[in-house]
Design a protein around this motif. Structure first.
Motif, PDB file in Angstrom:
ATOM      1  N   ALA A  55       1.430  -1.147   0.308  1.00 54.46           N
ATOM      2  CA  ALA A  55      -0.002   0.226  -0.153  1.00 54.46           C
ATOM      3  C   ALA A  55       0.669   1.319   0.301  1.00 54.46           C
ATOM      4  CB  ALA A  55      -1.288  -0.715   0.997  1.00 54.46           C
ATOM      5  N   VAL A  56       0.610   2.226  -0.909  1.00 58.45           N
ATOM      6  CA  VAL A  56       1.717   2.827  -1.038  1.00 58.45           C
ATOM      7  C   VAL A  56       1.168   4.135  -1.208  1.00 58.45           C
ATOM      8  CG1 VAL A  56       3.577   3.984  -2.470  1.00 58.45           C
ATOM      9  CG2 VAL A  56       3.548   1.418  -2.534  1.00 58.45           C
ATOM     10  N   TRP A  57       1.152   5.546  -1.093  1.00 66.48           N
ATOM     11  CA  TRP A  57       0.434   6.611  -0.403  1.00 66.48           C
ATOM     12  C   TRP A  57       1.399   7.826  -1.493  1.00 66.48           C
ATOM     13  CZ3 TRP A  57      -3.501   9.736  -0.143  1.00 66.48           C
ATOM     14  CH2 TRP A  57      -3.112  11.373   0.056  1.00 66.48           C
ATOM     15  N   ASP A  58       0.921   8.068  -2.379  1.00 67.46           N
ATOM     16  CA  ASP A  58       1.430   8.773  -3.511  1.00 67.46           C
ATOM     17  C   ASP A  58       1.241  10.348  -4.233  1.00 67.46           C
ATOM     18  OD1 ASP A  58      -1.018   9.067  -4.721  1.00 67.46           O
ATOM     19  OD2 ASP A  58      -0.035   8.442  -6.650  1.00 67.46           O
ATOM     20  N   GLY A  59       0.087  10.683  -2.876  1.00 69.64           N
ATOM     21  CA  GLY A  59       0.066  12.393  -2.656  1.00 69.64           C
ATOM     22  C   GLY A  59      -1.454  12.994  -2.828  1.00 69.64           C
ATOM     23  N   ARG A  60      -1.756  11.728  -3.498  1.00 68.41           N
ATOM     24  CA  ARG A  60      -3.229  12.185  -4.353  1.00 68.41           C
ATOM     25  C   ARG A  60      -4.339  10.564  -3.591  1.00 68.41           C
ATOM     26  NH1 ARG A  60      -3.141  10.722  -9.462  1.00 68.41           N
ATOM     27  NH2 ARG A  60      -2.261   9.011  -9.416  1.00 68.41           N
ATOM     28  N   GLY A  61      -3.644   9.469  -3.889  1.00 65.76           N
ATOM     29  CA  GLY A  61      -4.058   8.297  -3.079  1.00 65.76           C
ATOM     30  C   GLY A  61      -3.723   7.517  -2.165  1.00 65.76           C
ATOM     31  N   VAL A  62      -4.142   6.206  -1.538  1.00 62.31           N
ATOM     32  CA  VAL A  62      -3.127   4.713  -2.507  1.00 62.31           C
ATOM     33  C   VAL A  62      -2.969   4.209  -3.097  1.00 62.31           C
ATOM     34  CG1 VAL A  62      -3.064   3.458  -0.105  1.00 62.31           C
ATOM     35  CG2 VAL A  62      -3.826   5.440   0.171  1.00 62.31           C
ATOM     36  N   ASN A  63      -1.847   3.214  -3.258  1.00 65.14           N
ATOM     37  CA  ASN A  63      -2.483   1.974  -4.610  1.00 65.14           C
ATOM     38  C   ASN A  63      -2.008   0.798  -3.739  1.00 65.14           C
ATOM     39  OD1 ASN A  63      -2.330   1.583  -7.408  1.00 65.14           O
ATOM     40  ND2 ASN A  63      -0.269   0.733  -6.598  1.00 65.14           N
ATOM     41  N   HIS A 102      -4.303  -5.233  -8.583  1.00 63.12           N
ATOM     42  CA  HIS A 102      -4.062  -3.681  -8.017  1.00 63.12           C
ATOM     43  C   HIS A 102      -5.161  -2.856  -7.654  1.00 63.12           C
ATOM     44  CE1 HIS A 102      -4.000  -3.200 -12.330  1.00 63.12           C
ATOM     45  NE2 HIS A 102      -2.921  -3.606 -11.903  1.00 63.12           N
ATOM     46  N   VAL A 103      -5.538  -2.073  -7.247  1.00 59.95           N
ATOM     47  CA  VAL A 103      -6.002  -1.666  -7.204  1.00 59.95           C
ATOM     48  C   VAL A 103      -6.279   0.277  -6.531  1.00 59.95           C
ATOM     49  CG1 VAL A 103      -7.206  -1.289  -4.914  1.00 59.95           C
ATOM     50  CG2 VAL A 103      -8.496  -0.524  -6.340  1.00 59.95           C
ATOM     51  N   PHE A 104      -6.413   1.266  -7.266  1.00 61.05           N
ATOM     52  CA  PHE A 104      -6.129   2.497  -6.573  1.00 61.05           C
ATOM     53  C   PHE A 104      -7.084   3.173  -5.891  1.00 61.05           C
ATOM     54  CE2 PHE A 104      -5.285   7.424  -6.598  1.00 61.05           C
ATOM     55  CZ  PHE A 104      -4.206   7.599  -6.096  1.00 61.05           C
ATOM     56  N   LEU A 105      -6.850   3.844  -4.524  1.00 60.69           N
ATOM     57  CA  LEU A 105      -7.966   4.563  -3.681  1.00 60.69           C
ATOM     58  C   LEU A 105      -7.797   5.922  -3.531  1.00 60.69           C
ATOM     59  CD1 LEU A 105      -8.970   1.872  -1.268  1.00 60.69           C
ATOM     60  CD2 LEU A 105      -9.729   2.598  -3.596  1.00 60.69           C
ATOM     61  N   PRO A 106      -8.431   6.834  -4.134  1.00 57.69           N
ATOM     62  CA  PRO A 106      -7.574   8.248  -3.935  1.00 57.69           C
ATOM     63  C   PRO A 106      -9.024   8.865  -2.730  1.00 57.69           C
ATOM     64  CG  PRO A 106      -9.648   7.968  -5.977  1.00 57.69           C
ATOM     65  CD  PRO A 106      -9.211   7.153  -6.149  1.00 57.69           C
ATOM     66  N   GLY A 111      -2.256   5.360   6.717  1.00 61.55           N
ATOM     67  CA  GLY A 111      -3.001   5.527   8.441  1.00 61.55           C
ATOM     68  C   GLY A 111      -4.136   4.135   7.955  1.00 61.55           C
ATOM     69  N   GLN A 112      -4.398   4.061   7.143  1.00 59.71           N
ATOM     70  CA  GLN A 112      -5.575   3.198   6.713  1.00 59.71           C
ATOM     71  C   GLN A 112      -5.727   1.597   6.959  1.00 59.71           C
ATOM     72  OE1 GLN A 112      -9.170   4.279   5.976  1.00 59.71           O
ATOM     73  NE2 GLN A 112      -9.249   1.745   6.576  1.00 59.71           N
ATOM     74  N   PRO A 139       1.501  -8.851   2.978  1.00 55.56           N
ATOM     75  CA  PRO A 139       2.882  -8.730   2.839  1.00 55.56           C
ATOM     76  C   PRO A 139       3.763  -7.955   3.103  1.00 55.56           C
ATOM     77  CG  PRO A 139       2.132 -10.421   0.578  1.00 55.56           C
ATOM     78  CD  PRO A 139       0.755  -9.640   1.982  1.00 55.56           C
ATOM     79  N   TYR A 140       3.358  -6.992   1.808  1.00 58.15           N
ATOM     80  CA  TYR A 140       4.363  -5.557   1.850  1.00 58.15           C
ATOM     81  C   TYR A 140       4.086  -5.123   2.573  1.00 58.15           C
ATOM     82  CZ  TYR A 140       4.320  -9.159  -2.041  1.00 58.15           C
ATOM     83  OH  TYR A 140       4.423 -10.204  -2.996  1.00 58.15           O
TER      84      TYR A 140
END
Length: 146
Positions: A55-63, A102-106, A111-112, A139-140
């Motif tokens: 789960a990676v935050w890119d400043g616009r949401g989480v991928n 994969h999915v992106f949630l804006p 912290g989710q 696992p990541y």
């Protein structure tokens, strides 16, 4: 807090700023959770990218990206509290690239709390123990809340 007072940390501007930021972050998370849980607004779901994993935050949401070569379905479960028995939202991952779901949630922020339910062929003799009734850790993931 008492330990911080003993060391005189509670008087420093940096310490006060950290405490205020933590309070604001908690308030924002509570308001955000209340907004999503208490409204008819649906979570925006975009395809996302297969990399990086986790789960990676890119400043616009989480991928969110999870590798599973044998999975036939993956569900992302979002929780509002560590003690929650049921997720407040479930998102079916429909995008898959080279065995990475994969999915992106804006609408999600850092912290989710989340986990995955993964479905696949039941083949314990081959080491595949898929059980979609179990919520799995990422696992990541970079942290675990207990």
């Amino acid at each position: 807090m008492q330990e911080a007072q003993k060391r005189g940390l509670d008087a420093t501007p940096e310490y006060k700023a950290q405490i205020e930021l933590a309070r604001q972050t908690i308030l924002i998370r509570e308001l955000f959770a209340e907004f999503l849980c208490g409204s008819d607004v649906e979570m925006r779901v975009w395809p996302g990218l297969p990399y990086p994993l986790g789960a990676v935050w890119d400043g616009r949401g989480v991928n969110f990206a999870l590798f599973s070569e044998r999975a036939t379905a993956v569900e992302l479960c979002l929780f509002d509290h560590p003690d929650s028995a049921e997720p407040w939202d479930r998102i079916q991952l429909t995008e898959r690239t080279n065995h990475v779901w994969h999915v992106f949630l804006p609408d999600v922020r850092p912290g989710q709390l989340y986990g995955y339910r993964v479905t696949g062929p039941p083949s314990p003799e081959l080491g595949f123990r898929f059980d979609s009734t179990k919520v799995l850790l990422d696992p990541y993931g970079r942290g675990v809340v207990v």
